[in-house]
Design a protein around this motif. Sequence first.
Motif, short mmCIF file in Angstrom:
data_model
loop_
_atom_site.label_atom_id
_atom_site.label_comp_id
_atom_site.label_asym_id
_atom_site.label_seq_id
_atom_site.Cartn_x
_atom_site.Cartn_y
_atom_site.Cartn_z
N MET A 150 0.84 -1.20 0.00
CA MET A 150 0.00 0.00 0.00
C MET A 150 0.87 1.24 0.00
O MET A 150 2.03 1.21 0.41
N ARG A 151 0.28 2.33 -0.47
CA ARG A 151 0.96 3.62 -0.53
C ARG A 151 0.64 4.37 0.75
O ARG A 151 -0.53 4.61 1.07
N ARG A 152 1.68 4.78 1.49
CA ARG A 152 1.47 5.47 2.75
C ARG A 152 1.92 6.93 2.62
O ARG A 152 2.87 7.25 1.91
N PHE A 153 1.22 7.79 3.37
CA PHE A 153 1.52 9.23 3.39
C PHE A 153 2.00 9.60 4.79
O PHE A 153 1.38 9.26 5.78
N TYR A 154 3.10 10.34 4.82
CA TYR A 154 3.66 10.81 6.09
C TYR A 154 3.91 12.31 6.01
O TYR A 154 4.63 12.78 5.12
N GLU A 155 3.33 13.05 6.94
CA GLU A 155 3.56 14.49 7.01
C GLU A 155 4.94 14.74 7.60
O GLU A 155 5.30 14.19 8.65
N LEU A 156 5.72 15.58 6.93
CA LEU A 156 7.05 15.92 7.42
C LEU A 156 6.98 17.25 8.17
O LEU A 156 6.55 18.27 7.61
N SER A 157 7.38 17.23 9.43
CA SER A 157 7.38 18.46 10.22
C SER A 157 8.49 19.38 9.73
O SER A 157 9.58 18.93 9.36
N LEU A 158 8.21 20.67 9.72
CA LEU A 158 9.14 21.66 9.18
C LEU A 158 9.61 22.60 10.27
O LEU A 158 8.88 22.88 11.24
N ALA A 159 10.83 23.10 10.10
CA ALA A 159 11.35 24.09 11.03
C ALA A 159 10.50 25.37 10.97
O ALA A 159 10.31 26.04 11.99
N ARG A 160 9.98 25.69 9.79
CA ARG A 160 9.07 26.84 9.64
C ARG A 160 8.12 26.53 8.50
O ARG A 160 8.51 26.48 7.34
N ALA A 161 6.86 26.30 8.84
CA ALA A 161 5.86 25.94 7.84
C ALA A 161 4.94 27.10 7.48
O ALA A 161 4.06 26.96 6.62
N TYR A 162 5.14 28.26 8.14
CA TYR A 162 4.24 29.40 7.93
C TYR A 162 5.07 30.67 7.82
O TYR A 162 6.08 30.84 8.50
N SER A 163 4.66 31.55 6.94
CA SER A 163 5.29 32.86 6.82
C SER A 163 4.21 33.92 6.67
O SER A 163 3.31 33.76 5.83
N PRO A 164 4.23 34.97 7.48
CA PRO A 164 3.19 36.01 7.36
C PRO A 164 3.19 36.67 5.99
O PRO A 164 2.15 37.10 5.51
N PHE A 165 4.37 36.77 5.37
CA PHE A 165 4.42 37.23 3.99
C PHE A 165 5.64 36.60 3.32
O PHE A 165 6.70 36.46 3.92
N PHE A 166 5.44 36.18 2.08
CA PHE A 166 6.45 35.51 1.29
C PHE A 166 6.84 36.47 0.16
O PHE A 166 6.07 36.69 -0.75
N LEU A 167 8.04 37.04 0.27
CA LEU A 167 8.45 38.08 -0.67
C LEU A 167 9.54 37.61 -1.62
O LEU A 167 9.40 37.70 -2.84
N LEU A 168 10.66 37.10 -1.08
CA LEU A 168 11.79 36.72 -1.92
C LEU A 168 11.95 35.20 -1.99
O LEU A 168 11.46 34.56 -2.90
N SER A 169 12.66 34.64 -1.01
CA SER A 169 12.92 33.21 -1.04
C SER A 169 12.59 32.59 0.31
O SER A 169 12.46 33.29 1.33
N TRP A 170 12.45 31.28 0.30
CA TRP A 170 12.07 30.55 1.50
C TRP A 170 12.85 29.23 1.49
O TRP A 170 12.67 28.40 0.59
N MET A 171 13.72 29.04 2.48
CA MET A 171 14.43 27.78 2.64
C MET A 171 13.59 26.88 3.53
O MET A 171 13.41 27.14 4.72
#
Length: 259
Positions: A150-171
Amino acid sequence: MTSWQKFFGLIVGAYFAINLLFALAYVAGGDGIENAEPGSFWDAFFFSVQTMATIGYGAMYPKTPYAHFLVTIEVLIGLLAVAMATSLMFARFSRPTARILFSQVAVICPYNGVPTLMFRAANQRSHKIVEAQIRVTLLRQEVTSEGHQMRRFYELSLARAYSPFFLLSWMVMHPIDPASPLHGETLTSLIDRDAQIVVMLTGLDEAGSQTVHASYLYAPEDILWNHRFVDVLTPCPSGARYIDYPRFHDTQPLSLENW
Protein backbone atom coordinates in the motif's frame (compact mmCIF):
# COMPACT_ATOMS: atom_id res chain seq x y z
CA MET A 1 -5.03 25.10 -17.33
CA THR A 2 -5.48 25.65 -21.07
CA SER A 3 -2.96 27.95 -22.71
CA TRP A 4 -4.03 31.29 -24.19
CA GLN A 5 -3.42 29.96 -27.72
CA LYS A 6 -5.74 27.00 -27.17
CA PHE A 7 -8.30 29.19 -25.41
CA PHE A 8 -8.54 31.66 -28.31
CA GLY A 9 -8.48 28.74 -30.74
CA LEU A 10 -11.52 27.22 -29.05
CA ILE A 11 -13.37 30.56 -29.05
CA VAL A 12 -12.66 31.19 -32.74
CA GLY A 13 -13.48 27.60 -33.67
CA ALA A 14 -16.81 27.70 -31.82
CA TYR A 15 -17.65 31.06 -33.42
CA PHE A 16 -17.11 29.80 -36.96
CA ALA A 17 -18.79 26.45 -36.27
CA ILE A 18 -22.00 28.10 -35.03
CA ASN A 19 -22.12 30.45 -38.01
CA LEU A 20 -21.47 27.59 -40.45
CA LEU A 21 -24.30 25.56 -38.96
CA PHE A 22 -26.76 28.46 -39.15
CA ALA A 23 -25.62 29.26 -42.69
CA LEU A 24 -26.51 25.71 -43.71
CA ALA A 25 -29.86 26.06 -41.96
CA TYR A 26 -30.60 29.31 -43.83
CA VAL A 27 -29.68 27.74 -47.17
CA ALA A 28 -31.89 24.75 -46.39
CA GLY A 29 -34.84 27.10 -45.89
CA GLY A 30 -34.74 28.35 -49.47
CA ASP A 31 -35.13 32.00 -50.40
CA GLY A 32 -35.68 33.31 -46.87
CA ILE A 33 -33.21 36.22 -46.80
CA GLU A 34 -34.01 39.47 -48.59
CA ASN A 35 -31.27 40.78 -50.94
CA ALA A 36 -29.35 37.48 -50.68
CA GLU A 37 -28.77 35.27 -53.67
CA PRO A 38 -31.00 32.20 -53.28
CA GLY A 39 -28.96 29.14 -52.36
CA SER A 40 -25.76 31.19 -51.77
CA PHE A 41 -23.91 29.71 -48.83
CA TRP A 42 -21.65 32.73 -48.38
CA ASP A 43 -24.56 35.18 -48.33
CA ALA A 44 -26.19 32.99 -45.69
CA PHE A 45 -22.94 32.77 -43.74
CA PHE A 46 -22.39 36.52 -43.62
CA PHE A 47 -26.03 37.06 -42.76
CA SER A 48 -25.50 34.68 -39.85
CA VAL A 49 -22.45 36.67 -38.73
CA GLN A 50 -24.47 39.91 -38.79
CA THR A 51 -27.33 38.27 -36.92
CA MET A 52 -25.20 36.69 -34.18
CA ALA A 53 -23.34 39.96 -33.56
CA THR A 54 -26.59 41.98 -33.87
CA ILE A 55 -24.80 44.28 -36.32
CA GLY A 56 -27.89 44.85 -38.46
CA TYR A 57 -26.53 46.58 -41.57
CA GLY A 58 -30.00 46.42 -43.12
CA ALA A 59 -29.03 45.14 -46.56
CA MET A 60 -30.10 41.57 -45.73
CA TYR A 61 -32.98 40.67 -43.44
CA PRO A 62 -35.30 37.67 -42.95
CA LYS A 63 -38.48 37.61 -45.05
CA THR A 64 -40.03 34.22 -44.23
CA PRO A 65 -41.34 32.75 -40.97
CA TYR A 66 -38.67 30.05 -41.20
CA ALA A 67 -35.89 32.64 -41.47
CA HIS A 68 -37.41 34.72 -38.65
CA PHE A 69 -37.50 31.63 -36.44
CA LEU A 70 -33.82 30.87 -37.14
CA VAL A 71 -32.87 34.49 -36.44
CA THR A 72 -34.67 34.34 -33.08
CA ILE A 73 -32.76 31.22 -32.09
CA GLU A 74 -29.42 32.55 -33.34
CA VAL A 75 -29.73 35.87 -31.51
CA LEU A 76 -30.43 34.00 -28.27
CA ILE A 77 -27.46 31.70 -28.83
CA GLY A 78 -25.29 34.70 -29.71
CA LEU A 79 -26.19 36.50 -26.49
CA LEU A 80 -25.44 33.40 -24.42
CA ALA A 81 -22.16 32.78 -26.27
CA VAL A 82 -20.97 36.35 -25.75
CA ALA A 83 -21.84 36.17 -22.06
CA MET A 84 -19.99 32.87 -21.63
CA ALA A 85 -16.93 34.02 -23.59
CA THR A 86 -16.80 37.25 -21.56
CA SER A 87 -17.04 35.32 -18.28
CA LEU A 88 -14.30 32.89 -19.29
CA MET A 89 -12.06 35.75 -20.40
CA PHE A 90 -12.62 37.65 -17.16
CA ALA A 91 -11.95 34.50 -15.11
CA ARG A 92 -8.63 33.96 -16.88
CA PHE A 93 -7.52 37.56 -16.37
CA SER A 94 -8.65 37.76 -12.74
CA ARG A 95 -7.26 34.37 -11.68
CA PRO A 96 -3.95 34.95 -9.87
CA THR A 97 -0.97 32.86 -10.88
CA ALA A 98 1.34 31.55 -8.19
CA ARG A 99 4.63 32.01 -10.09
CA ILE A 100 6.52 30.10 -7.43
CA LEU A 101 9.93 28.71 -8.38
CA PHE A 102 11.04 25.58 -6.53
CA SER A 103 14.63 24.41 -6.57
CA GLN A 104 15.10 21.55 -9.00
CA VAL A 105 16.86 19.52 -6.31
CA ALA A 106 16.63 19.05 -2.57
CA VAL A 107 19.64 18.50 -0.33
CA ILE A 108 20.39 16.71 2.94
CA CYS A 109 23.02 18.41 5.06
CA PRO A 110 23.62 19.12 8.76
CA TYR A 111 21.84 22.07 10.37
CA ASN A 112 22.49 22.73 14.06
CA GLY A 113 24.04 19.28 14.22
CA VAL A 114 20.98 17.47 12.82
CA PRO A 115 20.76 16.05 9.28
CA THR A 116 18.14 18.18 7.54
CA LEU A 117 16.24 17.87 4.30
CA MET A 118 16.24 21.27 2.55
CA PHE A 119 14.85 22.79 -0.60
CA ARG A 120 14.01 26.35 -1.45
CA ALA A 121 11.24 28.31 -3.08
CA ALA A 122 11.24 31.79 -4.60
CA ASN A 123 8.40 34.23 -5.16
CA GLN A 124 8.69 35.50 -8.75
CA ARG A 125 5.70 37.81 -8.41
CA SER A 126 6.00 41.57 -8.17
CA HIS A 127 4.22 41.61 -4.80
CA LYS A 128 3.98 39.50 -1.66
CA ILE A 129 2.05 36.34 -0.91
CA VAL A 130 0.58 36.77 2.57
CA GLU A 131 -0.33 34.02 5.03
CA ALA A 132 1.90 31.60 3.10
CA GLN A 133 1.95 27.99 4.26
CA ILE A 134 3.96 24.98 3.09
CA ARG A 135 3.13 21.33 3.63
CA VAL A 136 5.59 18.56 2.79
CA THR A 137 4.46 14.96 2.54
CA LEU A 138 6.47 11.76 2.10
CA LEU A 139 4.87 9.07 -0.08
CA ARG A 140 6.36 5.61 -0.07
CA GLN A 141 5.41 2.02 -0.75
CA GLU A 142 5.06 -0.23 2.28
CA VAL A 143 4.10 -3.83 2.96
CA THR A 144 1.80 -4.60 5.87
CA SER A 145 2.31 -7.52 8.25
CA GLU A 146 -0.30 -9.39 6.18
CA GLY A 147 1.75 -8.92 3.05
CA HIS A 148 -0.42 -6.23 1.44
CA GLN A 149 1.33 -3.49 -0.49
CA MET A 150 0.00 0.00 0.00
CA ARG A 151 0.96 3.62 -0.53
CA ARG A 152 1.47 5.47 2.75
CA PHE A 153 1.52 9.23 3.39
CA TYR A 154 3.66 10.81 6.09
CA GLU A 155 3.56 14.49 7.01
CA LEU A 156 7.05 15.92 7.42
CA SER A 157 7.38 18.46 10.22
CA LEU A 158 9.14 21.66 9.18
CA ALA A 159 11.35 24.09 11.03
CA ARG A 160 9.07 26.84 9.64
CA ALA A 161 5.86 25.94 7.84
CA TYR A 162 4.24 29.40 7.93
CA SER A 163 5.29 32.86 6.82
CA PRO A 164 3.19 36.01 7.36
CA PHE A 165 4.42 37.23 3.99
CA PHE A 166 6.45 35.51 1.29
CA LEU A 167 8.45 38.08 -0.67
CA LEU A 168 11.79 36.72 -1.92
CA SER A 169 12.92 33.21 -1.04
CA TRP A 170 12.07 30.55 1.50
CA MET A 171 14.43 27.78 2.64
CA VAL A 172 12.20 24.90 3.69
CA MET A 173 13.82 22.55 6.23
CA HIS A 174 12.79 19.23 7.73
CA PRO A 175 15.03 17.93 10.57
CA ILE A 176 15.69 14.21 10.13
CA ASP A 177 15.61 13.33 13.83
CA PRO A 178 14.60 9.93 15.28
CA ALA A 179 10.93 10.93 14.98
CA SER A 180 11.22 11.74 11.26
CA PRO A 181 9.81 9.28 8.68
CA LEU A 182 13.09 9.80 6.80
CA HIS A 183 15.22 8.68 9.73
CA GLY A 184 17.47 5.80 8.65
CA GLU A 185 16.54 6.13 4.99
CA THR A 186 19.16 6.10 2.24
CA LEU A 187 19.00 6.92 -1.44
CA THR A 188 18.78 3.20 -2.23
CA SER A 189 15.99 2.55 0.27
CA LEU A 190 13.96 5.50 -1.00
CA ILE A 191 14.29 4.28 -4.59
CA ASP A 192 13.39 0.71 -3.59
CA ARG A 193 10.26 1.96 -1.81
CA ASP A 194 9.29 4.21 -4.73
CA ALA A 195 9.32 7.24 -2.44
CA GLN A 196 8.31 10.76 -3.45
CA ILE A 197 8.26 14.05 -1.59
CA VAL A 198 5.26 16.24 -2.39
CA VAL A 199 5.34 19.96 -1.67
CA MET A 200 2.22 22.13 -1.48
CA LEU A 201 2.37 25.92 -0.99
CA THR A 202 -0.71 28.07 -0.47
CA GLY A 203 -1.24 31.74 0.37
CA LEU A 204 -3.21 34.86 -0.41
CA ASP A 205 -2.48 37.19 -3.28
CA GLU A 206 -1.65 40.56 -1.75
CA ALA A 207 -3.32 42.53 -4.53
CA GLY A 208 -6.60 40.63 -4.92
CA SER A 209 -6.82 38.63 -1.67
CA GLN A 210 -7.36 35.49 -3.72
CA THR A 211 -5.87 32.12 -2.86
CA VAL A 212 -2.82 31.06 -4.84
CA HIS A 213 -1.24 27.64 -4.70
CA ALA A 214 1.73 25.83 -6.16
CA SER A 215 3.07 22.31 -5.91
CA TYR A 216 6.24 20.40 -6.68
CA LEU A 217 7.41 16.79 -6.58
CA TYR A 218 10.85 15.47 -5.63
CA ALA A 219 11.94 11.97 -6.58
CA PRO A 220 14.76 10.22 -4.65
CA GLU A 221 17.13 11.01 -7.51
CA ASP A 222 16.43 14.72 -6.97
CA ILE A 223 17.84 14.62 -3.44
CA LEU A 224 21.55 15.38 -3.11
CA TRP A 225 23.15 13.95 0.03
CA ASN A 226 25.94 15.86 1.76
CA HIS A 227 25.30 19.01 -0.31
CA ARG A 228 24.24 22.54 0.54
CA PHE A 229 22.67 25.31 -1.51
CA VAL A 230 24.79 28.25 -2.58
CA ASP A 231 23.75 31.70 -1.41
CA VAL A 232 21.61 33.54 -3.97
CA LEU A 233 20.53 36.62 -2.01
CA THR A 234 22.63 39.59 -3.08
CA PRO A 235 22.40 42.99 -1.32
CA CYS A 236 22.08 46.17 -3.35
CA PRO A 237 23.76 49.49 -2.46
CA SER A 238 20.32 50.77 -1.47
CA GLY A 239 20.03 48.05 1.16
CA ALA A 240 17.45 45.99 -0.73
CA ARG A 241 18.17 42.41 -1.79
CA TYR A 242 17.58 40.50 -4.98
CA ILE A 243 17.75 36.84 -5.99
CA ASP A 244 20.45 35.58 -8.33
CA TYR A 245 18.11 33.29 -10.28
CA PRO A 246 20.81 31.74 -12.55
CA ARG A 247 22.29 30.17 -9.38
CA PHE A 248 19.01 29.35 -7.70
CA HIS A 249 19.33 25.59 -8.27
CA ASP A 250 23.08 25.38 -7.63
CA THR A 251 24.53 23.35 -4.76
CA GLN A 252 27.98 22.52 -3.50
CA PRO A 253 29.27 19.34 -1.79
CA LEU A 254 30.31 19.34 1.83
CA SER A 255 33.43 17.78 3.22
CA LEU A 256 33.02 14.74 5.47
CA GLU A 257 34.12 16.64 8.58
CA ASN A 258 30.96 18.74 8.32
CA TRP A 259 28.94 15.71 9.33
